[in-house]
Design a protein around this motif. Structure first.
Motif, mmCIF file in Angstrom:
data_model
loop_
_atom_site.group_PDB
_atom_site.id
_atom_site.type_symbol
_atom_site.label_atom_id
_atom_site.label_comp_id
_atom_site.label_asym_id
_atom_site.label_seq_id
_atom_site.Cartn_x
_atom_site.Cartn_y
_atom_site.Cartn_z
ATOM 1 N N THR A 134 -5.833 -0.996 5.431
ATOM 2 C CA THR A 134 -6.014 0.449 5.272
ATOM 3 C C THR A 134 -4.736 1.165 5.672
ATOM 4 O O THR A 134 -4.234 0.972 6.792
ATOM 5 N N ALA A 155 0.840 -1.193 0.000
ATOM 6 C CA ALA A 155 0.000 0.000 0.000
ATOM 7 C C ALA A 155 0.874 1.240 0.000
ATOM 8 O O ALA A 155 2.039 1.185 0.413
ATOM 9 N N SER A 213 -4.733 7.052 -1.634
ATOM 10 C CA SER A 213 -4.068 5.828 -1.208
ATOM 11 C C SER A 213 -4.230 4.755 -2.281
ATOM 12 O O SER A 213 -5.168 4.808 -3.093
ATOM 13 N N TYR A 214 -3.318 3.813 -2.264
ATOM 14 C CA TYR A 214 -3.258 2.785 -3.298
ATOM 15 C C TYR A 214 -2.960 1.446 -2.626
ATOM 16 O O TYR A 214 -2.234 1.398 -1.633
ATOM 17 N N TYR A 215 -3.516 0.380 -3.190
ATOM 18 C CA TYR A 215 -3.377 -0.929 -2.575
ATOM 19 C C TYR A 215 -3.089 -2.003 -3.614
ATOM 20 O O TYR A 215 -3.567 -1.940 -4.755
ATOM 21 N N ASP A 269 -3.891 -5.600 -5.076
ATOM 22 C CA ASP A 269 -5.173 -6.306 -5.170
ATOM 23 C C ASP A 269 -5.344 -7.324 -4.050
ATOM 24 O O ASP A 269 -6.453 -7.557 -3.575
ATOM 25 N N LYS A 319 -6.597 -5.342 -0.930
ATOM 26 C CA LYS A 319 -7.661 -4.344 -1.069
ATOM 27 C C LYS A 319 -8.912 -4.801 -0.336
ATOM 28 O O LYS A 319 -9.332 -5.955 -0.439
ATOM 29 N N GLY A 320 -9.494 -3.890 0.443
ATOM 30 C CA GLY A 320 -10.684 -4.213 1.218
ATOM 31 C C GLY A 320 -10.388 -4.784 2.587
ATOM 32 O O GLY A 320 -11.280 -4.882 3.426
ATOM 33 N N ARG A 321 -9.138 -5.174 2.829
ATOM 34 C CA ARG A 321 -8.759 -5.732 4.132
ATOM 35 C C ARG A 321 -7.766 -4.825 4.870
ATOM 36 O O ARG A 321 -7.798 -4.751 6.100
ATOM 37 N N ARG A 371 4.609 2.887 -5.591
ATOM 38 C CA ARG A 371 3.539 2.064 -6.136
ATOM 39 C C ARG A 371 4.070 0.932 -7.022
ATOM 40 O O ARG A 371 3.288 0.123 -7.503
#
Length: 124
Positions: free
Chosen positions: A69, A49, A58-60, A62, A65-67, A105
């Motif tokens: 932060t 991230a 912010s960038y994550y 895959d 993502k969703g888990r 990134r």
């Protein structure tokens, strides 16, 4: 120079949560984008991230993502990684990094400032 120190790693059961912190010192924290990378045993380092210097974007990866932060507190010179719903495949050494958002990134090549890492172990 920027010095980065991670904390918050440890052993957690699958499905659990951990929050990693990275305290920065040296040059102005808010000048830098921040990020997290990880490296599992026998695997290459991978992006997790990143967050821009202001914290506005912010960038994550895959896989998280969703888990996970990512966040930062520029007043405290600290960034965080809240990790929820942890899986055994999240087991790795997690590294804090500072630099340009473009390099953060990617695969980490070109990132100048690194912490020493903190181990996260997720038991299944």
């Amino acid at each position: 120079q920027v010095q980065l120190v991670e904390s918050g790693g440890g052993l957690v059961q699958a499905g659990g949560s951990l929050r990693l912190s990275c305290a920065a010192s040296g040059r102005t924290f808010s000048d830098y984008a921040m990020g997290w990378f990880r490296q599992a045993p026998g695997k290459e380092r991978e992006f997790v991230a990143a967050v821009t210097s202001s914290g506005s974007s912010s960038y994550y990866a895959d896989s998280v993502k969703g888990r996970f932060t990512i966040s930062r507190d520029n007043a405290k010179n600290t960034q965080y990684l809240q990790m929820n719903s942890l899986k055994s495949e999240d087991t790795a050494v997690y590294y804090c990094a500072a630099g340009n958002i473009g390099t953060l990134r990617g695969n980490g090549n070109g990132v100048i400032y690194w912490g020493k890492g903190t181990l996260v172990t997720v038991s299944s």
